[in-house]
Design an enzyme around this catalytic site. Structure first.
Site, PDB file in Angstrom:
ATOM      1  N   GLU A   1      47.293  13.240 -59.370  1.00 16.32           N
ATOM      2  CA  GLU A   1      46.661  12.879 -58.589  1.00 16.32           C
ATOM      3  C   GLU A   1      46.952  14.071 -57.217  1.00 16.32           C
ATOM      4  O   GLU A   1      45.904  13.296 -55.911  1.00 16.32           O
ATOM      5  CB  GLU A   1      46.138  11.304 -58.207  1.00 16.32           C
ATOM      6  CG  GLU A   1      45.613  10.734 -59.531  1.00 16.32           C
ATOM      7  CD  GLU A   1      45.712   9.148 -59.084  1.00 16.32           C
ATOM      8  OE1 GLU A   1      45.567   9.056 -57.688  1.00 16.32           O
ATOM      9  OE2 GLU A   1      45.148   8.785 -60.181  1.00 16.32           O
TER      10      GLU A   1
ATOM     11  N   TYR B   1      41.903  10.869 -37.240  1.00 17.41           N
ATOM     12  CA  TYR B   1      43.633  10.505 -37.310  1.00 17.41           C
ATOM     13  C   TYR B   1      44.426  10.946 -35.874  1.00 17.41           C
ATOM     14  O   TYR B   1      45.770  10.635 -35.891  1.00 17.41           O
ATOM     15  CB  TYR B   1      44.264  10.700 -38.185  1.00 17.41           C
ATOM     16  CG  TYR B   1      43.696  10.630 -39.315  1.00 17.41           C
ATOM     17  CD1 TYR B   1      43.329   9.931 -40.186  1.00 17.41           C
ATOM     18  CD2 TYR B   1      43.498  12.358 -40.716  1.00 17.41           C
ATOM     19  CE1 TYR B   1      42.384   9.286 -41.088  1.00 17.41           C
ATOM     20  CE2 TYR B   1      42.254  11.276 -41.558  1.00 17.41           C
ATOM     21  CZ  TYR B   1      41.894  10.573 -42.118  1.00 17.41           C
ATOM     22  OH  TYR B   1      41.441  10.125 -43.069  1.00 17.41           O
TER      23      TYR B   1
ATOM     24  N   GLY C   1      45.288  15.841 -53.940  1.00 20.18           N
ATOM     25  CA  GLY C   1      44.122  16.829 -53.670  1.00 20.18           C
ATOM     26  C   GLY C   1      44.431  17.261 -52.694  1.00 20.18           C
ATOM     27  O   GLY C   1      44.499  18.262 -52.282  1.00 20.18           O
TER      28      GLY C   1
ATOM     29  N   ARG D   1      38.881  14.811 -38.578  1.00 19.16           N
ATOM     30  CA  ARG D   1      39.649  14.768 -38.567  1.00 19.16           C
ATOM     31  C   ARG D   1      40.557  14.436 -37.086  1.00 19.16           C
ATOM     32  O   ARG D   1      41.739  13.331 -37.164  1.00 19.16           O
ATOM     33  CB  ARG D   1      41.418  15.409 -39.741  1.00 19.16           C
ATOM     34  CG  ARG D   1      40.131  15.252 -41.094  1.00 19.16           C
ATOM     35  CD  ARG D   1      41.019  16.420 -41.797  1.00 19.16           C
ATOM     36  NE  ARG D   1      42.630  15.509 -42.208  1.00 19.16           N
ATOM     37  CZ  ARG D   1      44.048  15.417 -41.066  1.00 19.16           C
ATOM     38  NH1 ARG D   1      43.959  17.138 -40.541  1.00 19.16           N
ATOM     39  NH2 ARG D   1      45.082  15.161 -41.904  1.00 19.16           N
TER      40      ARG D   1
ATOM     41  N   CYS E   1      28.315  14.618 -27.972  1.00 21.97           N
ATOM     42  CA  CYS E   1      28.156  13.916 -26.784  1.00 21.97           C
ATOM     43  C   CYS E   1      29.211  12.263 -27.318  1.00 21.97           C
ATOM     44  O   CYS E   1      28.707  11.146 -26.994  1.00 21.97           O
ATOM     45  CB  CYS E   1      27.002  12.996 -25.880  1.00 21.97           C
ATOM     46  SG  CYS E   1      26.111  14.691 -25.787  1.00 21.97           S
TER      47      CYS E   1
HETATM   48  C1  LIG Z   1      42.967  10.370 -52.037  1.00 24.63           C
HETATM   49  C2  LIG Z   1      43.757   9.590 -53.422  1.00 24.63           C
HETATM   50  C3  LIG Z   1      44.563  10.911 -53.554  1.00 24.63           C
HETATM   51  C4  LIG Z   1      45.147  12.449 -53.207  1.00 24.63           C
HETATM   52  O1  LIG Z   1      45.605  11.796 -51.988  1.00 24.63           O
HETATM   53  P1  LIG Z   1      46.073  13.135 -51.378  1.00 24.63           P
HETATM   54  O2  LIG Z   1      47.633  12.893 -50.207  1.00 24.63           O
HETATM   55  O3  LIG Z   1      44.954  14.085 -50.634  1.00 24.63           O
HETATM   56  O4  LIG Z   1      46.962  14.448 -52.282  1.00 24.63           O
HETATM   57  C5  LIG Z   1      45.147  10.642 -55.023  1.00 24.63           C
HETATM   58  N1  LIG Z   1      44.243   9.561 -55.304  1.00 24.63           N
HETATM   59  C6  LIG Z   1      43.816   8.280 -54.904  1.00 24.63           C
HETATM   60  C7  LIG Z   1      44.115   7.166 -56.433  1.00 24.63           C
HETATM   61  C8  LIG Z   1      43.755   8.679 -53.691  1.00 24.63           C
HETATM   62  O5  LIG Z   1      42.902   7.229 -53.310  1.00 24.63           O
END
Ligand SMILES: *Cc1c(COP(=O)(O)O)cnc(C)c1O
Length: 421
Positions: free
Chosen positions: A278, A321, A280, A317, A346
């Protein structure tokens, strides 16, 4: 690696000048490079190809960048999608991601969102609590369906990243504590409407060290072994996302997908299960920039402030963070200044960089916040009644506005005057 380069003294996205784009669409705006997105996806998919049983599924984590054209670019390459809401599910489907390549994650899926996933025929739900197992079983039964699920575990692994993007530690709201995961799987198997097929984990984001991910994968493997020994087939193992991207040119880059894949190959050797990934941030992080114009430079008592037309509502961000984004001028220059780069919002938190050594800028100069393709436009708000900024996608010498700037009048039109006013 990205496709934002200086050509003839001006920063380009692939073959398109960002100065020219700024003239056409106005600032601030996000710009994405499709070549970068494609390259990152391919590098990742090729690195993990051949791991596990059958075709691994690379399910892009939609929350990193849910823009329809970004998702369609990935769908064309065969990517799946990891969604965390009904809205993301609708986007993934609209972008052309096949339902059987969609995984539904999230700690608080609501019955109507579960129903949408079942009706679409998605690959699987990653369930995060015993309460959710009962809820999903009920929704599936009402649909006369039998849905594939994976148990998302909390593996109690500290990923060593920022607290706000750490999801694998014991005190995190995510996943079922690993010591209860076996029982949860058995509980799910007791529901006729649920078909538990796998285990899953995702321990956090912007990970720059592979060892916590490896510990997590080893724990998932032990869990799967235990389930199999008890007679439960485990055919899918979802190892989540989390691989970091380089935000600072002056710091060592996080591990490459090839190193990540080698670690996964080592940790999963001999497993007979389809692997799910997964990613991102790794796919889209470096594929985007936020282009902004300097409104003015202001002398404070102890600091010099560069006030940009982009604010924390456009790119959250840094204030959320304390994240670092490199800041570059679209027309590079040799002279430098130390400045605190802020937006017009502001809030004192509306600060992108504090006392940073940057190229000298003045009113009207254009700057780019680099590595703004992930968790950036998607977190934007209209705070201070600032319109959401447009997103532009470039491919070679072509470009298109892929999300419109919303207009103050349209924002105002959402409000109504109560009848007694
Ligand atoms: C946010 C998330 C990701 C992706 O994380 P990255 O750091 O962007 O790769 C994958 N799986 C789940 C369940 C997430 O919540």
């Amino acid at each position: 690696m990205d496709h934002f380069e200086i050509r003839n003294g001006v920063m380009h996205a692939e073959d398109v000048s960002l100065e020219a784009l700024a003239e056409r669409v106005g600032t601030p705006f996000y710009c994405y490079s499709s070549a970068t997105i494609e390259r990152h996806y391919k590098v990742f998919a090729e690195a993990v190809a051949g791991l596990g049983d059958g075709d691994p599924l690379v399910a892009f984590a939609v929350k990193a960048n849910p823009n329809l054209s970004v998702l369609a670019t990935l769908a064309k390459l065969g990517a799946g999608a990891d969604v965390v809401s009904g809205g993301e599910l609708a986007r993934a489907l609209a972008a052309g991601v096949p339902a059987n390549r969609i995984v539904f994650s999230g700690v608080g899926k609501q019955p109507h969102e579960m129903a949408a996933g079942i009706e679409a025929g998605i690959l699987q739900f990653n369930v995060e609590s015993e309460a959710e197992i009962a809820m999903l079983a009920e929704v599936a039964a009402a649909h006369d369906a039998r849905v594939d699920i994976a148990i998302r575990v909390n593996p109690a692994v500290e990923p060593g990243t920022h607290a706000k993007i750490s999801t694998g530690g014991q005190d995190s709201k995510f996943g079922i504590p690993i010591e209860r995961a076996h029982a949860a799987f058995v509980m799910a198997a007791g529901h006729a409407s649920l078909n538990p097929v796998g285990v899953a984990a995702h321990i956090g984001s912007q990970l720059t060290d592979l060892s916590p991910i490896e510990s997590c994968i080893v724990r998932l493997g032990a869990l799967a072994d235990g389930l199999r020994a008890a007679g439960h087939p485990v055919t899918r193992i979802d190892v989540g996302g989390g691989l970091g991207v380089p935000y600072r040119a002056d710091q060592p880059a996080p591990p490459l997908p090839s190193a990540y894949a080698a670690m996964v190959a080592r940790a999963t050797r001999g497993w007979s299960a389809r692997l799910l990934f997964e990613p991102g941030r790794m796919i889209v992080g470096n594929a985007g920039v936020l282009v902004s114009t300097v409104i003015l430079v202001k002398a404070g008592t102890t600091k010099t402030f560069v006030v940009a037309d982009a604010g924390m509502n456009d790119l959250l961000r840094p204030s959320l963070y304390g994240a670092w984004h490199d800041i570059r001028t679209l027309r590079p220059r040799a002279d430098r200044m130390v400045a605190t780069v802020v937006g017009p919002v502001c809030e004192s938190g509306d600060t992108f960089a504090d006392d940073r050594d940057i190229e000298s800028v003045t009113t009207g100069d254009r700057i780019a916040f680099m590595t703004a393709g992930a968790y950036a436009a998607t977190m934007a708000s209209t705070y201070n009644s600032r319109p959401l900024v447009p997103e532009v996608m470039v491919s070679g010498d072509r470009w298109a506005v892929v999300s419109e700037r919303n207009q103050p009048a349209a924002m105002l039109a959402l409000d109504t005057r109560a009848p007694w006013l």
